[in-house]
Motif scaffolding. Structure first.
Motif, PDB file in Angstrom:
ATOM      1  N   SER A   1      59.840   5.932   9.129  1.00  0.00           N
ATOM      2  CA  SER A   1      59.011   6.612   8.146  1.00  0.00           C
ATOM      3  C   SER A   1      58.696   5.663   7.002  1.00  0.00           C
ATOM      4  O   SER A   1      59.445   4.707   6.745  1.00  0.00           O
TER       5      SER A   1
ATOM      6  N   TYR B   1      54.719   9.198   5.699  1.00  0.00           N
ATOM      7  CA  TYR B   1      54.249   9.096   7.078  1.00  0.00           C
ATOM      8  C   TYR B   1      55.427   8.792   8.007  1.00  0.00           C
ATOM      9  O   TYR B   1      56.337   8.047   7.639  1.00  0.00           O
TER      10      TYR B   1
ATOM     11  N   GLN C   1      51.652   9.503  11.392  1.00  0.00           N
ATOM     12  CA  GLN C   1      51.389  10.931  11.228  1.00  0.00           C
ATOM     13  C   GLN C   1      51.844  11.315   9.829  1.00  0.00           C
ATOM     14  O   GLN C   1      52.988  11.081   9.442  1.00  0.00           O
ATOM     15  N   ARG C   2      50.948  11.924   9.131  1.00  0.00           N
ATOM     16  CA  ARG C   2      51.223  12.272   7.732  1.00  0.00           C
ATOM     17  C   ARG C   2      52.094  13.514   7.630  1.00  0.00           C
ATOM     18  O   ARG C   2      51.903  14.491   8.340  1.00  0.00           O
ATOM     19  N   ARG C   3      53.069  13.429   6.729  1.00  0.00           N
ATOM     20  CA  ARG C   3      53.909  14.590   6.440  1.00  0.00           C
ATOM     21  C   ARG C   3      53.498  15.143   5.075  1.00  0.00           C
ATOM     22  O   ARG C   3      52.429  14.824   4.561  1.00  0.00           O
ATOM     23  N   ASN C   4      54.330  15.987   4.498  1.00  0.00           N
ATOM     24  CA  ASN C   4      53.991  16.576   3.214  1.00  0.00           C
ATOM     25  C   ASN C   4      53.846  15.513   2.144  1.00  0.00           C
ATOM     26  O   ASN C   4      54.621  14.557   2.082  1.00  0.00           O
TER      27      ASN C   4
END
Length: 262
Positions: free
Chosen positions: A224, A237, A256-259
């Motif tokens: 991440s 990410y 992949q984008r997270r919060n």
């Protein structure tokens, strides 16, 4: 124990770097002789590995000798190498250099990457960026780079945007990236394309120049990253890389984008 081979400077450089990082006291090695350089002496490594000092000196000099499988294991133990470093030592000892040819991204792979909603890009063995999508361009600005500068390492170590993008996480991310690239470089050491890249990085970045000398290596792994984008905000990410079936030299990096983290 030895078989003839061509000169192998990367093997010698790796052995020397790992020898010099060792603490004699921690290994129970004491001597009245004053040490002029850090780490173990060559003869001490040879003794720990059960080989002659003359053979070990030839290995560090990159001479025309190569260790057997048994000797590789003995050297790994003598130098306290971890599993990743031992695997790299084995690759170096059996190295067959191949000339670099710039890769081409197959059309179907490029089309898939372009349609992905999250950041994705493709790199080659020299870490040149060969293809990307709009989401990756928004984060890294690949389309704004000169073609010759479109390289992940050049971006990371010589672009001011990289320091801003990674913030306080830049040092560990940069070190890991360098350690990953070292595996590729050692497979092509001496190739003009790789030597020119390393020369440029050494000239532009004192951090690169310092860290490069340690010969650290690591294996790819998902993880991440916290990136400073979105007009001053930060985004988290998760990311992973995948090898292409069409050309094993190609690597697809997916994010992949997270919060969003403020």
């Amino acid at each position: 124990m030895m078989n003839d081979t061509k000169d192998n400077r990367p093997l010698g450089d790796f052995l020397r770097a790992k020898r010099q990082r060792l603490d004699p006291a921690a290994l129970g090695i004491t001597t009245a002789r004053r040490r002029r350089t850090p780490g173990l002496r060559r003869e001490e490594v040879a003794e720990r590995a059960g080989i002659s000092s003359e053979w070990y000196v030839k290995l560090e000099q990159g001479r025309d000798v190569a260790p057997s499988t048994e000797t590789i294991g003995a050297l790994a133990r003598a130098l306290s190498l971890d599993a990743t470093e031992t695997a790299h030592l084995r690759r170096l000892a059996t190295r067959q250099a191949t000339a670099f040819i710039r890769e081409t991204v197959p059309e179907i792979v490029a089309a898939i990457v372009e349609r992905l909603p999250d950041p994705a890009y493709v790199t080659g063995s020299r870490w040149d960026v060969l293809g990307w999508n709009a989401a990756a361009d928004a984060v890294f600005g690949f389309s704004n780079m000169e073609p010759a500068e479109r390289n992940i390492l050049l971006f990371m170590f010589s672009a001011s945007a990289a320091a801003s993008l990674f913030g306080t996480d830049w040092p560990p991310q940069a070190k890991r990236m360098l350690a990953l690239f070292r595996v590729n470089y050692d497979a092509h050491a001496g190739d003009p394309a790789f030597e020119e890249l390393v020369a440029a990085l050494t000239e532009r970045s004192t951090d690169f120049s310092t860290w490069w000398k340690s010969h650290d290596v690591c294996e790819p792994a998902a993880g991440s990253k916290i990136l400073h984008i979105d007009n001053g905000g930060t985004s988290s990410y998760v990311h992973a890389t995948f090898q292409s079936n069409d050309d094993p030299r190609l690597r697809l990096a997916l994010y992949q984008r997270r919060n969003i983290m403020e």
